[in-house]
Motif scaffolding. Structure first.
Motif, mmCIF file in Angstrom:
data_model
loop_
_atom_site.group_PDB
_atom_site.id
_atom_site.type_symbol
_atom_site.label_atom_id
_atom_site.label_comp_id
_atom_site.label_asym_id
_atom_site.label_seq_id
_atom_site.Cartn_x
_atom_site.Cartn_y
_atom_site.Cartn_z
ATOM 1 N N HIS A 1 2.673 13.795 11.289
ATOM 2 C CA HIS A 1 2.154 12.785 10.361
ATOM 3 C C HIS A 1 3.044 11.541 10.383
ATOM 4 N N SER B 1 0.595 5.359 3.010
ATOM 5 C CA SER B 1 -0.576 5.306 2.133
ATOM 6 C C SER B 1 -0.724 6.640 1.407
ATOM 7 N N GLN C 1 -3.378 8.353 1.459
ATOM 8 C CA GLN C 1 -4.098 9.217 2.402
ATOM 9 C C GLN C 1 -3.120 9.907 3.361
ATOM 10 N N ALA D 1 -1.310 12.629 1.381
ATOM 11 C CA ALA D 1 -2.205 13.750 1.109
ATOM 12 C C ALA D 1 -2.460 14.575 2.368
ATOM 13 N N ALA D 2 -2.576 13.913 3.510
ATOM 14 C CA ALA D 2 -2.820 14.624 4.765
ATOM 15 C C ALA D 2 -1.650 15.535 5.129
ATOM 16 N N GLN E 1 0.814 -1.206 0.000
ATOM 17 C CA GLN E 1 0.000 0.000 0.000
ATOM 18 C C GLN E 1 0.853 1.264 0.000
#
Length: 100
Positions: free
Chosen positions: A39, A63, A65, A68-69, A6
Motif C-alpha cells: 500500500h 487519503s 481510501q 482504509a485499504a 487530502q
C-alpha cells in the motif's frame, strides 16, 4: 485539493514495557515495510516517546481510501506480533489541515 490537504493521519497512543522496546521497534519496522510494499499510500510514520512514558505513533496516509485499504493488514501476523507488545492502546483518525 493538494495531496497534503487530502492526507489523513491515524494516531495511536500506547505503552511498551521498557524491556520490550527493542523487540517492538523491530516488529513495528516490519509492519511498516510490509504495509508500504502493498500500500504505497502510507506516506510517513512518526514514533514519539512522550514524557509520561507512553508512545505517540502517527501514521500519515495519502487519503482515507488508502488508509482504509490497508486496514486488513492490521490483522496480519506481523502486526499482531508488534501490537502484542503494546499496552493501553488507543487510536484516533484525523484529516491533516496544515503542515509547516
Amino acid at each position: 485539493m493538494s495531496t497534503i490537504e487530502q492526507a489523513v493521519v491515524r494516531v495511536h497512543v500506547y505503552s511498551v514495557d521498557p524491556e520490550n522496546v527493542a523487540e517492538f521497534l523491530k516488529a513495528r519496522a516490519t509492519v511498516i515495510d510490509t504495509i508500504r510494499a502493498a500500500h504505497p499510500g502510507l506516506v510517513a510514520t512518526r514514533l514519539v516517546h512522550l514524557e509520561d512514558g507512553t508512545y505517540s505513533d502517527t501514521w500519515q496516509w495519502s487519503s482515507m481510501q488508502a488508509m482504509a485499504a490497508a486496514f486488513p493488514m492490521a490483522q496480519s501476523p506481523e502486526a499482531a506480533a508488534a501490537w502484542a507488545l503494546a499496552t493501553t492502546s488507543s487510536a484516533l483518525n484525523g484529516e491533516l489541515v496544515e503542515e509547516r
